[in-house]
Every structure is written in C-alpha cells, then in structure tokens.
Write a protein that holds these residues in place. Structure first.
Motif, PDB file in Angstrom:
ATOM      1  N   ALA A  62     -30.929  14.648   9.026  1.00 30.64           N
ATOM      2  CA  ALA A  62     -30.828  15.527  10.202  1.00 30.64           C
ATOM      3  C   ALA A  62     -29.765  15.019  11.170  1.00 30.64           C
ATOM      4  O   ALA A  62     -29.075  15.811  11.820  1.00 30.64           O
ATOM      5  CB  ALA A  62     -32.190  15.610  10.895  1.00 30.64           C
ATOM      6  N   ALA A  63     -29.612  13.692  11.246  1.00 27.32           N
ATOM      7  CA  ALA A  63     -28.646  13.117  12.197  1.00 27.32           C
ATOM      8  C   ALA A  63     -27.277  12.881  11.564  1.00 27.32           C
ATOM      9  O   ALA A  63     -26.366  12.402  12.230  1.00 27.32           O
ATOM     10  CB  ALA A  63     -29.204  11.792  12.727  1.00 27.32           C
ATOM     11  N   GLY A  64     -27.151  13.183  10.264  1.00 21.41           N
ATOM     12  CA  GLY A  64     -25.870  12.975   9.572  1.00 21.41           C
ATOM     13  C   GLY A  64     -25.523  11.498   9.411  1.00 21.41           C
ATOM     14  O   GLY A  64     -24.348  11.122   9.383  1.00 21.41           O
ATOM     15  N   VAL A  65     -26.568  10.650   9.304  1.00 21.04           N
ATOM     16  CA  VAL A  65     -26.337   9.208   9.168  1.00 21.04           C
ATOM     17  C   VAL A  65     -26.477   8.798   7.695  1.00 21.04           C
ATOM     18  O   VAL A  65     -27.471   9.160   7.046  1.00 21.04           O
ATOM     19  CB  VAL A  65     -27.373   8.432  10.029  1.00 21.04           C
ATOM     20  CG1 VAL A  65     -27.330   6.937   9.729  1.00 21.04           C
ATOM     21  CG2 VAL A  65     -27.111   8.687  11.500  1.00 21.04           C
ATOM     22  N   PRO A  66     -25.510   8.049   7.163  1.00 22.41           N
ATOM     23  CA  PRO A  66     -25.611   7.636   5.756  1.00 22.41           C
ATOM     24  C   PRO A  66     -26.727   6.615   5.524  1.00 22.41           C
ATOM     25  O   PRO A  66     -27.121   5.907   6.452  1.00 22.41           O
ATOM     26  CB  PRO A  66     -24.248   6.989   5.461  1.00 22.41           C
ATOM     27  CG  PRO A  66     -23.424   7.113   6.678  1.00 22.41           C
ATOM     28  CD  PRO A  66     -24.274   7.612   7.801  1.00 22.41           C
ATOM     29  N   VAL A  67     -27.189   6.559   4.278  1.00 23.22           N
ATOM     30  CA  VAL A  67     -28.272   5.646   3.890  1.00 23.22           C
ATOM     31  C   VAL A  67     -27.810   4.795   2.712  1.00 23.22           C
ATOM     32  O   VAL A  67     -27.298   5.327   1.726  1.00 23.22           O
ATOM     33  CB  VAL A  67     -29.531   6.447   3.467  1.00 23.22           C
ATOM     34  CG1 VAL A  67     -30.615   5.524   2.939  1.00 23.22           C
ATOM     35  CG2 VAL A  67     -30.053   7.271   4.635  1.00 23.22           C
ATOM     36  N   VAL A  68     -27.978   3.476   2.825  1.00 22.51           N
ATOM     37  CA  VAL A  68     -27.713   2.578   1.692  1.00 22.51           C
ATOM     38  C   VAL A  68     -29.055   2.044   1.203  1.00 22.51           C
ATOM     39  O   VAL A  68     -29.677   1.215   1.878  1.00 22.51           O
ATOM     40  CB  VAL A  68     -26.797   1.394   2.106  1.00 22.51           C
ATOM     41  CG1 VAL A  68     -26.618   0.419   0.945  1.00 22.51           C
ATOM     42  CG2 VAL A  68     -25.450   1.898   2.602  1.00 22.51           C
ATOM     43  N   PRO A  69     -29.543   2.503   0.028  1.00 19.94           N
ATOM     44  CA  PRO A  69     -30.788   1.937  -0.488  1.00 19.94           C
ATOM     45  C   PRO A  69     -30.550   0.501  -0.934  1.00 19.94           C
ATOM     46  O   PRO A  69     -29.489   0.187  -1.474  1.00 19.94           O
ATOM     47  CB  PRO A  69     -31.118   2.818  -1.700  1.00 19.94           C
ATOM     48  CG  PRO A  69     -30.247   4.033  -1.574  1.00 19.94           C
ATOM     49  CD  PRO A  69     -29.035   3.590  -0.822  1.00 19.94           C
ATOM     50  N   GLN A  70     -31.513  -0.355  -0.694  1.00 16.46           N
ATOM     51  CA  GLN A  70     -31.373  -1.754  -1.113  1.00 16.46           C
ATOM     52  C   GLN A  70     -32.697  -2.285  -1.637  1.00 16.46           C
ATOM     53  O   GLN A  70     -33.750  -2.073  -1.052  1.00 16.46           O
ATOM     54  CB  GLN A  70     -30.927  -2.614   0.079  1.00 16.46           C
ATOM     55  CG  GLN A  70     -30.642  -4.056  -0.305  1.00 16.46           C
ATOM     56  CD  GLN A  70     -30.299  -4.917   0.911  1.00 16.46           C
ATOM     57  OE1 GLN A  70     -31.175  -5.561   1.477  1.00 16.46           O
ATOM     58  NE2 GLN A  70     -29.054  -4.901   1.316  1.00 16.46           N
ATOM     59  N   GLY A  71     -32.636  -2.978  -2.773  1.00 15.04           N
ATOM     60  CA  GLY A  71     -33.823  -3.630  -3.334  1.00 15.04           C
ATOM     61  C   GLY A  71     -33.757  -5.121  -3.029  1.00 15.04           C
ATOM     62  O   GLY A  71     -33.837  -5.536  -1.882  1.00 15.04           O
TER      63      GLY A  71
END
Ligand SMILES: Cc1cc2nc3c(=O)[nH]c(=O)nc-3n(C[C@H](O)[C@H](O)[C@H](O)COP(=O)(O)OP(=O)(O)OC[C@H]3O[C@@H](n4cnc5c(N)ncnc54)[C@H](O)[C@@H]3O)c2cc1C
Length: 461
Positions: A62-71
């Motif tokens: 909704a905010a147009g913010v990228p996401v980096v998934p991390q394990g």
C-alpha cells in the motif's frame, strides 16, 4: 504515507519490539555472510506467523515500499540484503522469517513434514531423524540457513548426487504473494495435476515472487552406516573416474566432493587438524558411501595402492568432512588476514567432461591476474559444480568475477550452480539464459509483482 508512517504502521501490526530501525540492531540483517554485500533498510521486521507476514506485505504494498525477504542470511550472492544503492523505490523493509518456526510432527505414513520458513535446515534434519526419517538436503551452513531460504534459492549442497536439489524435496508450499494474499497448498499429494506448479515457481525465485511462509517437505528412509574416504589425486579426470570405480556395485554414493591443495592447506591451518594424508596432492577427493554390505563399500583393488584415509565411525567421518566444510570460512579468514575486503565466492557448473579443462583455464586466468593473492577451488564434483574462491581483489571489483564467469559460459556452463543469481550476478544473467528465457521470466515477475516491490535488484538487473 511517509517513511515514518509505514514504520508506525508496521509497529501496529507486529509490536515495536519486532520493528528494528536502530543501525546497531539492523546491521546483522543488512550485511551479508560474505561481508561483500550490504545496504540500508528502512526497517527490519520479524513477523511471528503467516497472518503477520501477510499484514506486513500488504502494508508495504500500500505504501509502495520494497520488501527483501531474509532467512538465515547465509546466501552468498547478496540477495538477502538491501542493495548498495536504493533504486527509485527507496530503501526496503527487510522481512526476517526467523520467527516462523512452525514444525509439525513427521507424517510417517507419507514420509513428509511441514516446516515453517524460519526453521533451520539442521532442526529439520534432527526432527526427521528423531522420527526415523532423513531430510535429503545438507550443506555446511545447516544451523543458520532456513527452510524458506533453501527453497527460495533451490539450494543444492552435499547430497544432490543421492537425493537431488531442494526442488526435488518440495511437496507443497504456503506463501504470501506481493499484494499480501496467501496461497496455501500443503497437502503433499504425490499426484496432483491441477494446473500450474506454484511451489515449483516459488522454488528458486530468490524472494522476487513472494514470501514463502511454510513448506511441505519429502523425507527419505535413512541409509545404513556410511563410510568416508579421502583420496589424493592429481587431476579432475582421475577424480571423476574414481567416483564410480572406487565404489563397489550396490553401494550408494552419498557425496563426491573435491578440495584443491590451497583449500586443504587453509582448512588444516584454520582448524589445527593434522594433515590427513601421507603426501600433498593437487586435488583431494572425498567420497561418502552407504549400504556397502559386509565391508566398507570401497573397492580395495582400486583404492589399495593410493594415498587414502578412511573414516568408518562418526568421529572419523566428521574429521575428514571438516576439511571440506571449512572451505568457505577458511578463504574468508584468509581475506581478513590479508586485509582485503572479502573473498570473492563464485559458484558454477559445467558438463562433467569439461570440468578438468575449465579448472585449468581458471588457474591460468587467476595466475595472470596481478591482484589475486590466493585462489582455490572446491565443491561438488559429482554435480559438475565447483566453488571458486579468490582473495585479493577489492569487494566491489567485478573484473575477476567476470574472468571466471566468462570462462564458464564459454564451456556451456551455468554462472550459478546452486547459490542463485542474487544481486551479484543479476546483470550477468544473459551469460546463462537466452533473451527469450529472460523475457519469459520477466513476464512471470511482472504478472505476480507489477509494482516490482519484491526484492528489487535481485535476479533481474
Ligand atoms: C558456509 C556456507 C556453506 C554453504 N554451502 C552451500 C551449499 O553447499 N549449497 C548451496 O546451495 N548453498 C550453500 N550455501 C549458501 C546458503 O546457505 C544457501 O543459499 C541457503 O539456501 C540460504 O538460506 P538462508 O536461509 O540463509 O537464506 P538467505 O541468505 O536469508 O536468503 C537467500 C535468498 O532467498 C530469499 N529468501 C530467504 N527466505 C525466503 C522466504 N522465506 N521467502 C522468499 N524468499 C526468501 C532471500 O530474499 C534471498 O534472495 C552456503 C553458505 C555458507 C555460509
């Protein structure tokens, strides 16, 4: 919504304890294992379940913010941390999956288990083993690498020759899509031809198509006690021939690994372990086999006159394996000692008959590179997959990487055998995949993630 607005919104979803913004707290999540890749994050978030992952992804979308998934952040190609320069989308939120620790009882009827994305590989292995089963993926980072990370990278490791890559173990998946919706297909049916294979698409997607939250994994019945042999050899061709000739018919080959002289010397120095063989050799071959019947499973007629040491009990097997398992760490320590930024770590594969020629060509190229202080090769011989370690050139100097990857492409190989493309090789994808293949992959990415918010800069440039 401004940046503080999204941080507040994430705090509302997770509680402020699980939204980290202070650099001393976020640093462990923004620098990768190799120390070669790092970048700034808007925040690091640690959701505890699938519903929280969904809420985080929805808020970011909704905010147009990228996401980096991390394990576990053990990836070696920079895909698990933000890029050095935030693109037009700005700094991302790093979404750590380590609190997704669901681990169901082993289903001993189907030989499967469902594990949360944040469960470590080692915990799944021990959980399966306690129920009389075995998980077929193993690698040296087992106690940090997560199930979600190993699926997102389609990890290989030391058992591929026996059980295949991670893809072969995935029987179902649950994931949060880039818009926050949840897809769940965890029944683990052996037969299920009902359209596109979503688990298959997410396997190896490197965080670019969504966040994997749980996986249904296939298990194997354990092998009988195994034996390990460390054998000195003079060439790759000799090692490849021994990989089959040294094993008696009927025995199962569980691993076939190689370590070169530089790597053996470094591992011995780092671990303090005595030199295991009588002499020093250009290459050392490690074979692990099981189901060898009465004897140890190795053919004495083939190994008899060679410089070889056998490990038949757990302690000896572990001692011999440690020379192989310490390789990546040993080259990183050397880079620290030599005060260079970080070791360059490349992971490539070529058809087996071309392995010896590639190794010779790489040595020639590295010896002609004035910045290279040390160079070593080790890896998964049976899969044609070698890891190339280079100490000397600065972390952001890509010339030396290019020397290796161009040589691999010229032999018809892959510039990423098992670690993935990440940020490290995104601009070089065309060395291994055709324009038509890249266009097909991009079409999938654009359909799933039209705003390009899932792990931008990884996999695609
Ligand atoms: C000492 C050492 C030995 C290694 N040996 C091997 C080996 O033999 N074989 C091998 O294949 N690899 C090996 N690796 C590399 C690494 O362990 C694997 O790539 C592993 O699969 C990464 O898991 P992770 O949980 O640390 O993922 P991370 O490093 O956190 O992430 C890796 C990638 O997966 C994505 N990702 C992580 N979790 C998720 C999720 N839940 N949903 C969507 N995307 C996600 C990230 O965005 C990133 O792109 C080794 C690493 C080290 C340090």
């Amino acid at each position: 919504m401004g940046t503080s607005g999204i941080v507040d919104a994430l705090g509302d979803v997770l509680g402020s304890d699980h939204v980290l913004t202070d650099p001393p707290l976020t640093q462990a999540y923004t620098v990768d294992w190799t120390r070669r890749w790092h970048g700034d994050a808007l925040a690091v978030v640690r959701p505890a379940d699938t519903a929280q992952v969904s809420a985080v992804v929805r808020a970011c979308a909704a905010a147009g913010v990228p996401v980096v998934p991390q394990g576990g952040n053990t990836g070696l190609v920079g895909g698990s941390v933000p890029g050095r320069h935030p693109g037009s989308l700005g700094r991302p939120v790093v979404l750590s999956t380590r609190r997704l620790t669901r681990l169901d009882p082993v289903d001993t009827t189907s030989g499967q288990v469902t594990a949360g994305a944040g469960v470590t590989l080692g915990d799944v292995q021990r959980h399966a083993s306690a129920a009389g089963w075995e998980y077929g993926v193993d690698l040296a980072a087992r106690d940090s690498a997560t199930i979600g990370g190993t699926v997102a990278t389609n990890a290989g490791g030391i058992r591929v020759i026996a059980h295949g890559m991670t893809r072969s173990q995935v029987a179902g998946i649950e994931a949060v899509l880039p818009d926050g919706r949840v897809v769940e297909h965890l029944s683990g049916l052996a037969k299920d031809n009902t359209g596109y294979d979503i688990a298959g698409l997410l396997t190896g997607s490197e965080g670019t198509l969504g966040v994997i939250t749980a996986v249904r994994l296939r298990l194997h019945r354990p092998h009988r006690a195994s034996s390990v042999a460390l054998v000195g050899v003079s060439s790759y061709d000799e090692a490849l021939a021994l990989m089959h000739d040294a094993v008696i018919p009927g025995a199962t080959l569980l691993a076939a690994e190689v370590i070169d002289r530089t790597g053996m010397e470094l591992a011995s120095a780092v671990s303090g372990l005595a030199w295991p063989l009588e002499r020093s050799h250009p290459l050392v071959l490690l074979l692990e086999i099981a189901d060898g019947g009465e004897g140890d499973g190795f053919d004495p007629g083939v190994l008899g006159d060679r410089d070889v040491v056998l490990g038949l009990d757990a302690t000896e097997r572990a001692r011999l394996w440690s020379f192989r398992e310490l390789q990546s760490e040993a080259f990183s320590s050397l880079a620290t000692r030599e005060s260079t930024d970080a070791a360059h770590k490349l992971d490539v594969s070529v058809p087996l008959p071309r392995l010896a020629r590639l190794a010779d060509e790489l040595r020639r190229r590295m010896e002609a590179s004035p910045d290279v202080i040390a160079f070593g090769v080790f890896g998964h011989l049976g899969d044609g997959n070698i890891h190339v370690e280079i100490v000397g050139p600065a972390a952001d100097d890509e010339q030396v990487d290019r020397l290796v990857l161009d040589a691999v492409a010229a032999e018809g190989g892959s510039i990423s055998a098992e670690h993935g493309i990440g940020r490290a090789k995104a601009h070089l994808l065309g060395l291994s995949r055709s324009p038509e293949e890249i266009a097909a992959m991009r079409a999938i990415k654009d359909a799933w993630d039209p705003a390009g918010l899932m792990n931008p800069g990884a996999l695609f440039p």
